[in-house]
Write an enzyme that holds these catalytic residues in place. Structure first.
Site, short mmCIF file in Angstrom:
data_model
loop_
_atom_site.label_atom_id
_atom_site.label_comp_id
_atom_site.label_asym_id
_atom_site.label_seq_id
_atom_site.Cartn_x
_atom_site.Cartn_y
_atom_site.Cartn_z
N ASP A 44 1.33 -36.04 32.53
CA ASP A 44 1.63 -36.93 33.66
C ASP A 44 2.60 -38.03 33.20
O ASP A 44 2.31 -38.78 32.28
CB ASP A 44 0.32 -37.58 34.13
CG ASP A 44 0.54 -38.52 35.30
OD1 ASP A 44 0.34 -38.09 36.45
OD2 ASP A 44 0.90 -39.69 35.06
N TYR A 49 8.17 -45.09 33.86
CA TYR A 49 7.70 -45.16 32.46
C TYR A 49 8.89 -45.10 31.50
O TYR A 49 8.77 -45.48 30.33
CB TYR A 49 6.74 -44.02 32.10
CG TYR A 49 5.47 -43.93 32.93
CD1 TYR A 49 5.08 -44.93 33.80
CD2 TYR A 49 4.63 -42.80 32.82
CE1 TYR A 49 3.92 -44.82 34.56
CE2 TYR A 49 3.48 -42.69 33.57
CZ TYR A 49 3.13 -43.69 34.44
OH TYR A 49 1.98 -43.57 35.18
N LYS A 74 6.67 -39.18 39.08
CA LYS A 74 6.46 -40.02 40.28
C LYS A 74 7.74 -40.74 40.68
O LYS A 74 8.54 -41.13 39.82
CB LYS A 74 5.37 -41.07 40.00
CG LYS A 74 4.14 -40.50 39.32
CD LYS A 74 3.02 -41.50 39.16
CE LYS A 74 1.95 -40.94 38.23
NZ LYS A 74 2.25 -41.08 36.81
N HIS A 107 4.79 -43.24 43.86
CA HIS A 107 4.07 -44.01 42.84
C HIS A 107 3.21 -45.13 43.42
O HIS A 107 2.05 -45.30 43.02
CB HIS A 107 5.08 -44.57 41.82
CG HIS A 107 4.49 -44.84 40.47
ND1 HIS A 107 5.21 -44.74 39.32
CD2 HIS A 107 3.24 -45.20 40.10
CE1 HIS A 107 4.43 -45.04 38.29
NE2 HIS A 107 3.23 -45.32 38.74
#
Ligand code: A2P
Length: 279
Positions: A44, A49, A74, A107
């Site tokens: 994931d 990120y 996401k 998200h």
């Protein structure tokens, strides 16, 4: 690896490897590589990120069959809306060096703190995910951080019901209303921060339970999520913890253990309330 079945019939490995807060570059590459070596088949990540390129490289270098893996990313908040979502999806796919995704999530919902037309923005963004799903570019679509009121509003507009809602969930933070709505609509709940991002690891009740079961607090938290029909996404950069977090079949939580954990007062909340966040 056990799996859950999504509301569109797709199987999803029951524990996923979370990569939030793992910096891009060698650290993310190494952690994902360790995870794939340890037997995780479910990874994931998210555009925000900043580690999709390293995650993608680790997947590619693993030599594992793409079809044996389940990869999620996401859509970040700045890319909401129909057109921007499609562009952002293609960028994530390219950064991950993949030609399809297993799961794509919104998200965070647009919220009433930031937008008067928050519900319309979420509905438009969702339409783009439906388009990507119908084009076969992603095997399942879902949302993340959608509290009950936001999910209910979105459900009024959808053609494809979200397969997933990924929310903060751990002992001391259960979001019961949201979980109940999801489970009654066959929307699988995924837990981010299933170990409270480390904030609950010193809890004495959890430590005592772990001792009694000859396991660790982290593994108790993972087992607890699974016991609630919730898919945990533990994050770690430590090879021992990465392995341990997948190894939770050798002990059981009794109904009393689960009751004890469910009755915890609020503990380890991240502070990120989706209705109020300003990012
Ligand atoms: P580390 O990377 O050193 O393993 P969450 O998944 O809830 O976000 O929690 C992640 C945090 O919990 C990280 O700080 C991680 O540290 C730590 N962690 C992950 N797995 C375990 C475990 N099995 N035992 C103890 N700490 C863990």
């Amino acid at each position: 690896m056990k799996s859950f079945k999504l509301n569109n019939g797709i199987e999803i490995p029951a524990i996923g490897f979370g990569t939030w807060q793992i910096p891009d570059g060698q650290e993310a590459y190494q952690a994902v590589k360790e995870a794939l070596d340890a037997g995780y088949t479910h990874i994931d990540t998210a555009a925000i990120y900043g580690n999709e390129k390293s995650v993608g490289k680790a997947i590619k270098d693993s030599g594992l069959d793409r079809n044996s893996l389940f990869i999620t990313t996401k859509l970040w908040n700045t890319e909401r809306g129909y057109e921007k979502t499609i562009v952002a999806f293609e960028k994530s796919l390219a950064d991950l060096q993949l030609d399809y995704l297993d799961l794509y999530l919104i998200h965070w919902p647009a919220n009433e703190t930031q937008f008067e037309n928050w519900d319309q923005i979420n509905a438009d963004t969702w339409k783009a995910l439906e388009y990507l799903y119908q084009q076969g570019k992603v095997r399942a679509i879902g949302v993340s951080n959608f509290p009950k009121a936001y999910l209910s509003k979105l459900l009024e507009t959808v053609s494809v019901v979200p397969a997933i809602n990924q929310i903060e969930f751990h002992p001391g933070y259960l979001q019961e209303d949201t979980v109940n709505l999801c489970q009654s609509n066959h929307i699988l709940v995924q837990a981010w921060s299933p170990l409270g991002s480390g904030r609950i690891l010193q809890n004495e009740t959890l430590i005592a339970l772990a001792k009694e079961k000859n396991t660790s607090v982290g593994q108790i938290c993972i087992k607890f999520a699974l016991s609630q029909g919730i898919l945990p996404l533990p994050k770690s950069t430590n090879p021992d913890n990465i392995k341990k977090n997948l190894d939770v079949d050798y002990f059981d939580l009794t109904a009393d253990d689960i009751k004890t954990i469910r009755e915890f007062p609020e503990l380890g909340f991240s502070g990120s309330d989706p209705k109020k966040v300003t990012f």
